[in-house]
Motif scaffolding. Structure first.
Motif, mmCIF file in Angstrom:
data_model
loop_
_atom_site.group_PDB
_atom_site.id
_atom_site.type_symbol
_atom_site.label_atom_id
_atom_site.label_comp_id
_atom_site.label_asym_id
_atom_site.label_seq_id
_atom_site.Cartn_x
_atom_site.Cartn_y
_atom_site.Cartn_z
ATOM 1 N N ALA A 15 -12.763 13.142 -30.418
ATOM 2 C CA ALA A 15 -12.054 12.920 -29.152
ATOM 3 C C ALA A 15 -13.074 12.482 -28.101
ATOM 4 N N LEU A 16 -12.630 11.571 -27.236
ATOM 5 C CA LEU A 16 -13.556 10.968 -26.271
ATOM 6 C C LEU A 16 -12.974 10.968 -24.870
ATOM 7 N N TYR A 138 -1.388 11.139 -19.975
ATOM 8 C CA TYR A 138 -1.463 12.335 -20.806
ATOM 9 C C TYR A 138 -2.082 13.488 -20.015
ATOM 10 N N GLY A 139 -1.548 14.675 -20.260
ATOM 11 C CA GLY A 139 -2.152 15.901 -19.735
ATOM 12 C C GLY A 139 -1.912 17.014 -20.749
ATOM 13 N N HIS A 141 -1.408 20.130 -20.175
ATOM 14 C CA HIS A 141 -0.291 20.999 -19.729
ATOM 15 C C HIS A 141 1.040 20.383 -20.160
ATOM 16 N N TRP A 142 1.157 19.073 -19.927
ATOM 17 C CA TRP A 142 2.391 18.365 -20.317
ATOM 18 C C TRP A 142 2.627 18.509 -21.824
ATOM 19 N N ASP A 143 1.557 18.311 -22.603
ATOM 20 C CA ASP A 143 1.707 18.319 -24.063
ATOM 21 C C ASP A 143 2.193 19.690 -24.549
ATOM 22 N N ILE A 144 1.583 20.745 -24.039
ATOM 23 C CA ILE A 144 1.973 22.093 -24.484
ATOM 24 C C ILE A 144 3.407 22.390 -24.025
ATOM 25 N N THR A 145 3.740 21.976 -22.816
ATOM 26 C CA THR A 145 5.087 22.262 -22.290
ATOM 27 C C THR A 145 6.157 21.529 -23.099
ATOM 28 N N GLN A 146 5.908 20.219 -23.360
ATOM 29 C CA GLN A 146 6.930 19.481 -24.113
ATOM 30 C C GLN A 146 7.045 20.025 -25.536
ATOM 31 N N SER A 191 -10.872 18.406 -17.959
ATOM 32 C CA SER A 191 -9.911 17.661 -17.132
ATOM 33 C C SER A 191 -8.524 17.512 -17.776
ATOM 34 N N ASN A 192 -7.998 18.615 -18.270
ATOM 35 C CA ASN A 192 -6.615 18.653 -18.777
ATOM 36 C C ASN A 192 -6.401 17.798 -20.034
ATOM 37 N N PHE A 193 -7.455 17.658 -20.840
ATOM 38 C CA PHE A 193 -7.356 16.855 -22.076
ATOM 39 C C PHE A 193 -7.172 17.784 -23.282
ATOM 40 N N MET A 194 -6.164 17.585 -24.059
ATOM 41 C CA MET A 194 -5.938 18.258 -25.347
ATOM 42 C C MET A 194 -6.247 19.760 -25.311
#
Ligand code: IPE
Ligand code: IPE
Ligand code: MG
Length: 245
Positions: A15-16, A138-139, A141-146, A191-194
């Motif tokens: 991841a980058l 992408y964020g 927080h968004w990923d976990i919430t969805q 910064s809210n990545f993965m």
């Protein structure tokens, strides 16, 4: 993963966080957009370099859900560059057998960008080489919430378990979590990545600004990773050997 022993690193997923475009440009008296243009070139080189090194999964942070807070003209430049990259680079990626996927919420993008993302995904979905995952809007927080919302919708008993969330994260259940995260540009944060998937990733921060990040910098990071001992909560290998001596 062994039950009791720590393991030597295998890199399945890199991841980058490509950071430092703005500072690269400012240092040269150029507008930030010039930094983003050079950043796009650096990404092109890095995709090629990772594919050459047979890294199965490469996930890059191209635009965060917080980057909308930037001045309107910078957001516009970033979206234009993204669209141009979709048009110009995808045919080349396809020729090189690279699969392209996106993660993030596409709904805030204009229709032509959304369509470009669908086309790139469909055109390359049967490719068998490296998988390039591009995080846009992408964020973590968004990923976990969805994921939690979808897991709950599918739950028969109203309960959700870790595995249920994992299955619904945007990269899907077949993609292993990143083994190594590289962040360029000198900041020591994610910064809210993965946020979910980085739980056991090895972290590598370097001061090089993204447009300056070259193959030798990648090799430096990979060599550093190869020296790490991943424990996943187990005991260090040296201690295990001592215990059995
Ligand atoms: C990364 O570079 C690119 C994006 C966030 C889209 P920056 O634009 O954050 O560059 P710096 O951190 O301001 O130098
Ligand atoms: C992270 O970089 C996002 C991307 C590289 C796309 P930022 O420059 O947005 O992160 P912060 O604001 O320094 O935390
Ligand atoms: Mg930045």
């Amino acid at each position: 993963m062994a039950d009791t022993a720590a393991t030597t690193p295998v890199l399945q997923h890199l991841a980058l966080i490509m950071d430092g475009n703005g500072r690269w440009a400012s240092a040269r008296g150029l507008p930030r957009s010039a930094g983003h243009q050079m950043g796009r070139k650096a990404l092109k080189n890095m995709v090629r370099a990772c594919a050459k090194r047979q890294i199965p999964q490469l996930t890059v942070f191209a635009f965060s859900s917080e980057n909308w807070r930037r001045p309107e003209n910078e957001v516009k430049t970033l979206l234009q560059l993204f669209m141009r990259a979709l048009q110009k680079e995808v045919p080349d990626l396809h020729k090189n057998n690279i699969r392209v996927r996106f993660m993030g919420d596409p709904s805030r993008f204009p229709e032509h960008i959304q369509q470009g993302m669908v086309n790139a995904t469909q055109q390359t979905e049967h490719n068998t080489g490296m998988c390039l995952n591009i995080a846009v809007n992408y964020g973590g927080h968004w990923d976990i919430t969805q994921a939690a919302q979808r897991a709950l919708a599918e739950s028969e008993d109203g309960q959700i378990r870790c595995e249920d969330i994992e299955r619904q994260l945007s990269l899907g259940p077949d993609t292993p979590p990143p083994d190594l995260l590289i962040r360029t540009g000198g900041e020591r944060r994610v910064s809210n990545f993965m946020l979910w998937q980085l739980a056991y990733a090895e972290l590598y921060f370097c001061d090089t600004l993204w447009p300056d990040f070259k193959e030798r910098d990648l090799d430096h990071a990979l060599a550093d990773f190869a020296r790490r001992e991943r424990r996943f909560g187990c005991v260090p290998q040296a201690d295990l050997k001592q215990a059995h001596a």
